[in-house]
Design a protein around this motif. Structure first.
Motif, PDB file in Angstrom:
ATOM      1  N   SER A  37       5.889 -26.206   0.829  1.00 15.01           N
ATOM      2  CA  SER A  37       5.124 -25.355  -0.080  1.00 15.01           C
ATOM      3  C   SER A  37       5.307 -25.869  -1.496  1.00 15.01           C
ATOM      4  O   SER A  37       6.444 -26.007  -1.970  1.00 15.01           O
ATOM      5  N   SER A  38       4.197 -26.135  -2.174  1.00 11.45           N
ATOM      6  CA  SER A  38       4.260 -26.768  -3.485  1.00 11.45           C
ATOM      7  C   SER A  38       3.274 -26.090  -4.421  1.00 11.45           C
ATOM      8  O   SER A  38       2.120 -25.841  -4.055  1.00 11.45           O
ATOM      9  N   PHE A  39       3.730 -25.823  -5.647  1.00 12.70           N
ATOM     10  CA  PHE A  39       2.953 -25.006  -6.582  1.00 12.70           C
ATOM     11  C   PHE A  39       2.880 -25.694  -7.934  1.00 12.70           C
ATOM     12  O   PHE A  39       3.907 -26.062  -8.514  1.00 12.70           O
ATOM     13  N   LEU A  40       1.659 -25.851  -8.436  1.00 14.68           N
ATOM     14  CA  LEU A  40       1.398 -26.548  -9.696  1.00 14.68           C
ATOM     15  C   LEU A  40       1.001 -25.535 -10.763  1.00 14.68           C
ATOM     16  O   LEU A  40       0.280 -24.572 -10.475  1.00 14.68           O
ATOM     17  N   TYR A  41       1.446 -25.769 -12.014  1.00 13.89           N
ATOM     18  CA  TYR A  41       1.035 -24.881 -13.104  1.00 13.89           C
ATOM     19  C   TYR A  41       0.723 -25.675 -14.360  1.00 13.89           C
ATOM     20  O   TYR A  41       1.181 -26.806 -14.555  1.00 13.89           O
ATOM     21  N   LEU A  42      -0.062 -25.055 -15.237  1.00 16.41           N
ATOM     22  CA  LEU A  42      -0.303 -25.528 -16.601  1.00 16.41           C
ATOM     23  C   LEU A  42       0.012 -24.369 -17.538  1.00 16.41           C
ATOM     24  O   LEU A  42      -0.564 -23.293 -17.408  1.00 16.41           O
ATOM     25  N   PHE A  43       0.938 -24.589 -18.478  1.00 11.32           N
ATOM     26  CA  PHE A  43       1.234 -23.577 -19.492  1.00 11.32           C
ATOM     27  C   PHE A  43       0.356 -23.868 -20.698  1.00 11.32           C
ATOM     28  O   PHE A  43       0.502 -24.906 -21.350  1.00 11.32           O
ATOM     29  N   ASP A  44      -0.572 -22.955 -20.981  1.00 10.09           N
ATOM     30  CA  ASP A  44      -1.575 -23.173 -22.029  1.00 10.09           C
ATOM     31  C   ASP A  44      -1.604 -21.996 -23.000  1.00 10.09           C
ATOM     32  O   ASP A  44      -2.647 -21.636 -23.530  1.00 10.09           O
ATOM     33  N   HIS A  45      -0.436 -21.411 -23.221  1.00  9.15           N
ATOM     34  CA  HIS A  45      -0.365 -20.183 -24.009  1.00  9.15           C
ATOM     35  C   HIS A  45      -0.016 -20.466 -25.467  1.00  9.15           C
ATOM     36  O   HIS A  45       0.884 -21.258 -25.763  1.00  9.15           O
ATOM     37  N   GLY A  46      -0.727 -19.816 -26.340  1.00 12.08           N
ATOM     38  CA  GLY A  46      -0.423 -19.876 -27.760  1.00 12.08           C
ATOM     39  C   GLY A  46      -0.158 -18.488 -28.312  1.00 12.08           C
ATOM     40  O   GLY A  46      -0.527 -17.481 -27.710  1.00 12.08           O
ATOM     41  N   TYR A  47       0.487 -18.434 -29.450  1.00 10.60           N
ATOM     42  CA  TYR A  47       0.737 -17.160 -30.138  1.00 10.60           C
ATOM     43  C   TYR A  47       0.742 -17.455 -31.633  1.00 10.60           C
ATOM     44  O   TYR A  47       0.806 -18.627 -32.046  1.00 10.60           O
ATOM     45  N   PRO A  48       0.634 -16.451 -32.489  1.00  9.00           N
ATOM     46  CA  PRO A  48       0.332 -16.704 -33.911  1.00  9.00           C
ATOM     47  C   PRO A  48       1.227 -17.722 -34.613  1.00  9.00           C
ATOM     48  O   PRO A  48       0.725 -18.632 -35.281  1.00  9.00           O
ATOM     49  N   ALA A  49       2.535 -17.616 -34.490  1.00 13.09           N
ATOM     50  CA  ALA A  49       3.417 -18.531 -35.218  1.00 13.09           C
ATOM     51  C   ALA A  49       3.255 -19.971 -34.739  1.00 13.09           C
ATOM     52  O   ALA A  49       3.278 -20.917 -35.545  1.00 13.09           O
ATOM     53  N   ALA A  50       3.075 -20.145 -33.430  1.00 17.01           N
ATOM     54  CA  ALA A  50       2.871 -21.490 -32.896  1.00 17.01           C
ATOM     55  C   ALA A  50       1.525 -22.053 -33.328  1.00 17.01           C
ATOM     56  O   ALA A  50       1.414 -23.232 -33.696  1.00 17.01           O
ATOM     57  N   GLU A  51       0.487 -21.227 -33.296  1.00 22.70           N
ATOM     58  CA  GLU A  51      -0.829 -21.696 -33.711  1.00 22.70           C
ATOM     59  C   GLU A  51      -0.823 -22.090 -35.185  1.00 22.70           C
ATOM     60  O   GLU A  51      -1.402 -23.118 -35.575  1.00 22.70           O
ATOM     61  N   LYS A  52      -0.172 -21.292 -36.010  1.00 22.21           N
ATOM     62  CA  LYS A  52      -0.107 -21.589 -37.445  1.00 22.21           C
ATOM     63  C   LYS A  52       0.585 -22.925 -37.701  1.00 22.21           C
ATOM     64  O   LYS A  52       0.225 -23.667 -38.629  1.00 22.21           O
ATOM     65  N   ALA A  53       1.564 -23.264 -36.882  1.00 24.47           N
ATOM     66  CA  ALA A  53       2.302 -24.522 -37.032  1.00 24.47           C
ATOM     67  C   ALA A  53       1.628 -25.695 -36.331  1.00 24.47           C
ATOM     68  O   ALA A  53       2.161 -26.807 -36.337  1.00 24.47           O
ATOM     69  N   GLY A  54       0.460 -25.473 -35.717  1.00 23.37           N
ATOM     70  CA  GLY A  54      -0.209 -26.531 -34.972  1.00 23.37           C
ATOM     71  C   GLY A  54       0.502 -26.891 -33.697  1.00 23.37           C
ATOM     72  O   GLY A  54       0.463 -28.047 -33.260  1.00 23.37           O
ATOM     73  N   LEU A  55       1.152 -25.908 -33.068  1.00 20.47           N
ATOM     74  CA  LEU A  55       1.998 -26.169 -31.911  1.00 20.47           C
ATOM     75  C   LEU A  55       1.569 -25.363 -30.687  1.00 20.47           C
ATOM     76  O   LEU A  55       2.396 -24.818 -29.955  1.00 20.47           O
ATOM     77  N   HIS A  56       0.288 -25.288 -30.442  1.00 19.51           N
ATOM     78  CA  HIS A  56      -0.194 -24.561 -29.271  1.00 19.51           C
ATOM     79  C   HIS A  56       0.440 -25.119 -27.994  1.00 19.51           C
ATOM     80  O   HIS A  56       0.341 -26.311 -27.706  1.00 19.51           O
ATOM     81  N   ALA A  57       1.104 -24.257 -27.237  1.00 22.38           N
ATOM     82  CA  ALA A  57       1.688 -24.627 -25.936  1.00 22.38           C
ATOM     83  C   ALA A  57       2.523 -25.894 -26.028  1.00 22.38           C
ATOM     84  O   ALA A  57       2.410 -26.804 -25.213  1.00 22.38           O
ATOM     85  N   PHE A  58       3.424 -25.945 -27.017  1.00 16.52           N
ATOM     86  CA  PHE A  58       4.223 -27.144 -27.264  1.00 16.52           C
ATOM     87  C   PHE A  58       5.304 -27.339 -26.194  1.00 16.52           C
ATOM     88  O   PHE A  58       5.573 -26.455 -25.375  1.00 16.52           O
ATOM     89  N   HIS A  59       5.906 -28.522 -26.221  1.00 17.33           N
ATOM     90  CA  HIS A  59       6.948 -28.890 -25.262  1.00 17.33           C
ATOM     91  C   HIS A  59       8.068 -27.850 -25.267  1.00 17.33           C
ATOM     92  O   HIS A  59       8.629 -27.525 -26.316  1.00 17.33           O
ATOM     93  N   ALA A  60       8.368 -27.319 -24.090  1.00 15.69           N
ATOM     94  CA  ALA A  60       9.432 -26.323 -23.875  1.00 15.69           C
ATOM     95  C   ALA A  60       9.038 -24.913 -24.281  1.00 15.69           C
ATOM     96  O   ALA A  60       9.846 -23.991 -24.135  1.00 15.69           O
ATOM     97  N   SER A  61       7.814 -24.693 -24.741  1.00 13.41           N
ATOM     98  CA  SER A  61       7.457 -23.349 -25.214  1.00 13.41           C
ATOM     99  C   SER A  61       7.371 -22.333 -24.090  1.00 13.41           C
ATOM    100  O   SER A  61       7.331 -21.121 -24.347  1.00 13.41           O
TER     101      SER A  61
END
Length: 544
Positions: A403-427
């Motif tokens: 059983s194998s499960f793949l994901y994409l983390f594509d979440h942003g929030y205000p502070a990350a978006e303001k810093a240009g860091l949408h869904a950054f590494h380890a977020s």
């Protein structure tokens, strides 16, 4: 420097404790009795030594099981982090790790009060095999423990102290191999779990290894390492990267032999032999390694790591275990040093790609067009390192019937978006651990809103249910189907959502590139992609 024998003696004597409250938890494990602390409904045991200190003559030797101690050990404070350089100024990942030391082979346990035969997650921290610690606040296991998972976080030797190979070190060993000491530490920690976790309420027959970034790389190393076989039963690889790695004695795939890399460090340190090298202070060793450009990786030695990761997975020789694997859409936004420089214009970009990728250039430019160059360059590096790896892992485990499960983390929030860091590494980590309030000082702060809490709760549920049963599920959330023949994956954005065929063409292109590089035997595969790529080897039959 205190001798190894004195360290070992100190580790085996009685640990005297001050008077503690009656409710403080005491566990009598095979390794010895420990007293921790209770935080809410969770018992926490910190700074437990799982191996003898790798100091003095034991530097650059495999870890040795910690002898059982008598008396009661105080397990209320974290042990020292392993030796590592200071974090880069301005890094969003930087912590004050407190004490650092060569005597650092400690682990920590979180378990719900009354736990019995509970599933276990062993967390392997990231940090490029150079930095990090299992005691970082963002890895606090409380929320997962509240969901019935026994969480174990570990330290392991880092950098030149964890991964140095050298002909004299190989000559000292029984198998004429060296390097991989940090990986051997991880294996010893898993052996500790097998021997002791029952006493803490865990089930040694239901262990999941999990890690992010270099921790995800370590998960893959463990999946391919024969000495680790049977010590775990599931795997979670977050933002892992299946790059080429040096071989012990042979120059392959554009890499120097690991022993030759080590010899360069020894020469730069001015040491005539291993005795002299072991006498050098660790801070100086780290400085020397940095000066010669040393980058720690596992070593293909034929025993601890038998083959390149891609070869083991292609041959189906990896651990046959269920897996969750995924990556973040903005991986390189916070790792811009991995991205190539931006060409002066779109025409220059296209010319370079056509020169480097030849018959694959049309497909490359279709997937990574020149219209938005900076975004394109971030995507090419992201996909070659993390996207291709994640999908490759679930494909290969699916081929084994797991059983194998793949994901994409594509979440942003205000502070990350303001810093240009949408869904950054380890977020994704504060969401997986439920530790949004415990991120590093310069980390874009996650707001304490119901929306963010709901997403974190969902990810905690998915991860903990997979650890428990191999089927990720979350209360009130959509089902997460296995990757299977439909190539299903889960996107985590404002809410979880299942879809099929992640980034069509991305996997196939990167697979073709890596296949040609492997076939040539002369090119590595890592972040040398896009405009940083060497000229791609010509097509061969095995890569069609």
């Amino acid at each position: 420097m205190m001798s190894f024998r004195l360290y070992a003696l100190a580790a085996s004597v009685l640990f005297a404790l001050p008077a503690m409250a009656d409710q403080d938890p005491v566990v009598r494990a095979p390794t010895g009795t420990v007293q921790g602390v209770t935080e809410g409904s969770v018992n926490v045991f910190k700074g437990l030594p799982y191996a003898q200190p790798p100091v003095g003559d034991a530097r650059w030797k495999p870890p040795v099981e910690m002898p059982a101690w008598s008396g009661v050990r105080d397990a209320t404070k974290f042990g020292a982090a392993c030796m590592q350089p200071k974090a880069r100024n301005g890094s969003i990942y930087a912590w004050d790790l407190g004490a650092i030391s060569e005597d650092c082979l400690f682990l920590n346990v979180w378990a719900k009060q009354g736990a019995s035969k509970a599933p276990v997650m062993v967390w392997i921290h990231g940090g490029a095999l150079t930095t990090g610690s299992g005691s970082e606040p963002m890895y606090d296991g409380t929320k997962l423990a509240e969901r019935g998972v026994v969480v174990v976080s570990i330290n392991y030797r880092l950098g030149v102290l964890g991964y140095l190979a050298h002909p004299q070190l190989s000559a000292e060993s029984n198998g004429n191999i060296s390097g991989n000491y940090g990986l051997l530490d991880q294996i010893e920690a898993l052996r500790w779990v097998k021997r002791n976790i029952t006493a803490f309420g865990g089930d040694p027959s239901n262990v999941t290894i999990a890690g992010e970034s270099a921790g995800g790389l370590s998960v893959m190393y463990l999946m391919t390492s024969p000495p680790a076989r049977g010590l775990f039963h599931k795997a979670i690889a977050q933002s892992a990267y299946m790059i080429s790695t040096p071989e012990l004695k042979q120059a392959r795939f554009g890499e120097f032999p690991a022993e030759a890399i080590g010899a360069r460090i020894v020469e730069a340190a001015g040491a005539k032999d291993m005795t002299a090298l072991r006498a050098i202070e660790p801070e100086k060793l780290m400085e020397v390694a940095a000066r010669v450009g040393y980058f720690p990786l596992g070593t293909i030695d034929g025993r601890v790591l038998p083959r390149q990761l891609v070869d083991v997975f292609d041959r189906g020789e990896q651990a046959p275990v269920p897996i969750i694997a995924g990556f973040n859409s903005g991986e390189i936004r916070s790792l811009r040093f991995l991205a190539p420089p931006v060409p002066k214009n779109g025409k220059a970009y296209q010319l370079t790609i056509r020169e480097r990728y030849a018959d694959l250039a049309d497909e490359f430019l279709r997937l990574y067009p020149s219209a938005k160059l900076e975004e394109t360059l971030l995507a090419t590096t992201r996909d070659a390192l993390y996207g291709w790896t994640a999908e490759r892992l679930v494909r290969k485990q699916t081929e084994l019937g797991q059983s194998s499960f793949l994901y994409l983390f594509d979440h942003g929030y205000p502070a990350a978006e303001k810093a240009g860091l949408h869904a950054f590494h380890a977020s994704e980590l504060p969401y997986v651990f439920g530790t949004a309030a415990r991120t590093p000082p310069l980390w874009p702060k996650v707001p304490p809103t119901p929306e963010e809490t709901e997403l974190s709760d969902a990810m905690l549920d998915y991860w903990s249910s997979f650890i428990r049963t191999t089927e990720p599920s979350a209360t009130g959330q959509p089902s997460w189907p296995a990757y299977g023949s439909t190539r299903t994956y889960m996107t985590f954005d404002s809410e979880p959502k299942a879809a099929t065929r992640l980034m069509p063409g991305m996997y196939e292109l990167n697979e073709a590139v890596v296949c040609r590089r492997r076939a040539s035997g002369a090119q590595s595969w890592n972040w040398n992609v896009g405009v940083l790529s060497p000229q791609l080897p010509p097509p061969v039959e095995q890569c069609r």
